[in-house]
Design an enzyme around this catalytic site. Structure first.
Site, PDB file in Angstrom:
ATOM      1  N   HIS A   1     -11.797  -5.653   8.307  1.00  0.00           N
ATOM      2  CA  HIS A   1     -12.535  -5.527   7.056  1.00  0.00           C
ATOM      3  C   HIS A   1     -13.777  -4.670   7.263  1.00  0.00           C
ATOM      4  CE1 HIS A   1     -10.154  -9.212   6.603  1.00  0.00           C
ATOM      5  NE2 HIS A   1     -10.147  -8.960   5.317  1.00  0.00           N
TER       6      HIS A   1
ATOM      7  N   GLU B   1       0.814  -1.222   0.000  1.00  0.00           N
ATOM      8  CA  GLU B   1       0.000   0.000   0.000  1.00  0.00           C
ATOM      9  C   GLU B   1       0.844   1.267   0.000  1.00  0.00           C
ATOM     10  OE1 GLU B   1      -0.661  -2.659   1.721  1.00  0.00           O
ATOM     11  OE2 GLU B   1      -2.621  -3.250   0.952  1.00  0.00           O
TER      12      GLU B   1
END
Lengths: 369, 438
Positions: free
Chosen positions: A173, A103
């Protein structure tokens, strides 16, 4: 293989042993979706869900801007949420492509693409995984124009990330990280509530000359379905939407929470004879303070609700600004109905979310203050 | 076949692993083996297609002596192999020398000015001038430069005027950066030099992204990214290397390995063969050079640039050098290294001295010119310095601009609040040093 699946042996071996009656507490969502509609003047519409409308916006961006590129983990085959489906085939591997699993690399690369003169659209697979990129986003992207005296900028940069509760996402999540980034001048942060808004807002972010973070409530990807205009359109950033007009209490939220609040407004009217004004903030930064202030000055009461933990969540900013600006108009303190100050749990999700009962309870409390 | 059975949604129990199912799997696998007689010859994993071995051998870090250091000149400035002399013309070589020495002079004066409290901070480039000039001279002026903070010579080569160096350090109204950053955070669009930022290695994946955009735009330019050996430890460096190779970007990674990251020597920064050894591991063509040999740096950069431009792939250059000065004006390096060590590097294999020796050999330079040029440098720098010091700072309203492309309401309101506050408490704010607000 197919022959094997069709064989009676296979079918007997793989017959499901669990039936729905065995499951304790069947999962259902904590909200009812309230679809938007558009006037006929918007022209032809097509039935799209959230990931399809996002796909449509990306398709438009790629079609209308030859420099635009879309990239991130697993973006090539269509993405884990299908937001980029079909785009690599249509526009080629040099424009829609996978990056390595990194990322901080995605973010840094994305900034460089924009600085190099191209339109940069980067996907973070889950908002929960955006943190390795925090340095690049906060220290670099947000400050690029300012620190260079406007010699350089990465305005043509948009980060997209799925966010929010999905029923079973747990710690990693389900997060809503808007508050971390809202503390960083130079960024824009946008959260759509449905497909119609998402298409226009994402296109606006992509075309905006400032680095934007577009947070997509993942639970809405499939479940949010609307008749979306087929033509290209943008929607204004930093402009909150008054979805329901009311007199007694202002309810402010964004993303999935808007649908919770719409139901709360209905329940308040039915059960408490209270008229709620529901406002979708839409843009977290820079946020539309005027619309909120005007509403609170009218109603005198405010409930802010968000999934992110209450302490230092974005509700705190709204509450502080409102009490400063609207103090003399207020009939009760600002109520925040938020996630608790815990990491986002798995099995306890029904107890964690700022559901309609907690929000209704907050309305009750400030009505009787 | 067996794999897809197991990834279906079906729940497995012992019952399912019946003989009939297993035999079905084995039958299919055997069919596959028969169709390819080569299956046993080489590994066919998706992740690697190398060779089999039955020897339990670890590849030890000292497998080889280390990537050799490419050089053109010996330590005294004599060309070793005439074939590697780039044979640059006199004007170019003199320009190289003059830019290195002008930089050196500017460094001395600006360092002093910080000591005297005239500017807040400064970083010198002592000992590394060769890495700047050698590489910059081998690039195209339109190649985009991402620096770390010790590459002022690249700007110097490209003609960034002394006034602009000074203006940035003073943060005055002449600074195109609008006084936003600490000294030495230079930037220039005309010179294709992206504004420096303090966080280390952040520029590295950005350089890769810009190179990707250039590749798509087919503009014939490459991107060069400078960084130190300390910076190469950052995660962003790893990300940049990996992305540059997988996404096939025309980017030149130039590592200034100067022996220290503030006080941390290389022995505490890495245990492998420096930064160069990592390049091939990422799939990057790599070379190590004597960073204090301007011609070696020049040759390597020129060749590397050619690779990036013609083959759209990254190249890594590790330029070995030595940081003669302190890390910055906030550092006193005698706290962690001996003065003798520094003196040694200052007096032998210095990039400036070696180039001068070459020029003298070519009869392009002598003592008279040296003295005249030294005086000229000093005069230029002092005059520019005086000009910069006299100038006002920009209007303090500029504190509130460029956060976004346009000033949003909430920031405008903050400015208005502050303007009213300053109007009331003016004597407590250094308003006189700043250009008046409109």
């Amino acid at each position: 293989m197919k022959q094997l699946i069709r064989s009676p042996v296979f079918k007997r071996l793989f017959r499901p042993v669990l039936t729905s009656s065995c499951v304790i507490g069947k999962r259902s969502s904590h909200f009812t979706y309230f679809p938007d509609t558009v006037p006929e003047s918007q022209g032809e519409t097509v039935r799209l869900n959230l990931f399809q409308s996002i796909n449509n916006a990306l398709d438009t961006a790629l079609a209308t801007d030859n420099s635009a590129v879309v990239f991130g983990e697993d973006v090539g085959f269509g993405g884990v949420f299908r937001c980029t489906i079909g785009l690599q085939d249509k526009y080629g591997k040099d424009r829609v492509f996978n990056t390595p699993l990194c990322e901080q690399g995605i973010a840094g690369f994305a900034i460089g693409v924009a600085v190099g003169g191209a339109t940069s659209i980067a996907e973070m697979q889950f908002a929960d995984y955006i943190f390795p990129a925090f340095d690049q986003i906060v220290n670099e992207a947000a400050k690029y124009r300012y620190r260079s005296g406007n010699l350089f900028d990465c305005g043509k940069l948009t980060f997209r990330a799925p966010c929010g509760a999905v029923g079973h996402g747990a710690l990693y999540h389900s997060q809503s990280p808007e508050a971390y980034f809202a503390h960083t001048p130079g960024l824009k942060i946008v959260v759509p509530r449905g497909p119609i808004k998402a298409k226009g807002l994402l296109l606006s972010c992509i075309r905006d000359n400032n680095p934007c973070i577009f947070l997509e409530p993942k639970v809405l990807y499939r479940s949010a379905v609307e008749m979306v205009p087929t033509q290209e359109y943008t929607l204004p950033l930093s402009s909150a939407d008054i979805l329901v007009e009311g007199e007694d209490v202002t309810l402010v939220g964004w993303g999935t929470q808007i649908h919770v609040l719409r139901e709360v407004a209905d329940l308040a009217r039915q059960q408490l004879n209270v008229s709620c004004e529901v406002i979708d903030l839409v843009t977290i930064l820079p946020w539309d303070r005027q619309t909120i202030f005007n509403s609170v000055k009218k109603t005198g009461r405010l409930v802010v609700a968000h999934e992110a933990p209450v302490t230092n969540g974005f509700g705190a900013e709204i509450a502080a600004a409102v009490q400063s600006e609207c103090f003399l108009h207020m009939e009760a303190p600002v109520e925040r109905v938020c996630g608790f100050d815990t990491p986002f749990p798995h099995i306890y999700e029904p107890f964690y979310l700022p559901d309609k009962w907690r929000c209704l309870s907050a309305v009750k409390k400030i009505i009787n203050y | 076949m067996a794999a897809s059975m197991f990834t279906s949604g079906a729940i497995l129990s012992r019952k399912l692993l019946s003989v009939r199912v297993l035999s079905e799997c084995v039958r299919v696998t055997n069919l596959r083996c028969l169709s390819s007689g080569l299956v046993e010859e080489q590994p066919n994993f998706p992740g690697s297609r190398s060779k089999w071995t039955e020897s339990l051998d670890f590849v030890q870090p000292d497998l080889y002596d280390g990537i050799p250091v490419y050089r053109v000149m010996d330590r005294k400035g004599n060309i070793i192999d005439p074939a590697s002399d780039p044979k640059l013309d006199k004007d170019t070589v003199v320009k190289m020398y003059q830019r290195m020495t002008l930089l050196n002079t500017m460094d001395r004066i600006m360092y002093e000015s910080q000591r005297q409290g005239r500017i807040s901070f400064y970083m010198t480039n002592y000992g590394e001038e060769g890495t700047h000039i050698g590489s910059a001279a081998a690039l195209d002026d339109n190649d985009l430069v991402y620096g770390q903070y010790r590459e002022a010579g690249v700007l110097m080569w490209r003609g960034f005027p002394l006034d602009r160096f000074m203006n940035q350090c003073y943060g005055n109204e002449g600074d195109q950066g609008k006084g936003r950053q600490m000294p030495v955070h230079y930037g220039s669009t005309e010179h294709n030099f992206v504004t420096i930022s303090s966080p280390l290695a952040t520029q590295m994946p950005q350089a890769v992204g810009s190179a990707y955009a250039f590749k798509r735009a087919q503009n014939g330019q490459c991107v060069i990214c400078y960084f130190g050996e300390g910076t190469s430890s950052e995660g962003d460096a790893h990300a940049a290397f990996n992305f540059s190779a997988t996404l096939e970007c025309p980017v030149l990674f130039f590592c200034r390995n100067n022996g220290y990251a503030i006080s941390t020597p290389t022995s505490e920064q890495y245990r492998g063969d420096g930064v160069a050894a990592r390049g091939p591991a990422y799939g990057i063509a790599t070379i190590r050079v004597d960073g204090n040999d301007v011609f070696a740096v020049y040759n390597a950069t020129k060749a590397a640039r050619h690779i990036t431009i013609t083959e759209n792939r990254p190249v890594l250059i590790e330029a070995m050098t030595y940081r003669i000065g302190h890390h910055s004006t906030s550092d006193d390096s005698s706290a962690y290294r001996s003065v003798d060590e520094v003196r040694q590097w200052d007096s032998t294999q210095h990039p400036i001295a070696r180039l001068r020796a070459y020029m003298v050999t070519q009869q392009w330079w002598d003592e008279t010119q040296e003295k005249a040029w030294k005086d000229d440098c000093k005069r230029q720098v002092m005059q520019s310095f005086a000009r910069a010091e006299r100038r006002h700072k920009p209007s303090w309203k500029e504190m509130f601009t460029d956060v976004y492309d346009e000033v949003p309401d909430h920031i405008r309101e903050q400015y208005e609040y502050m303007a009213a506050h300053v109007a009331e408490y003016e004597e407590h704010y250094p308003v006189k040093n700043f250009v008046k607000n409109e």
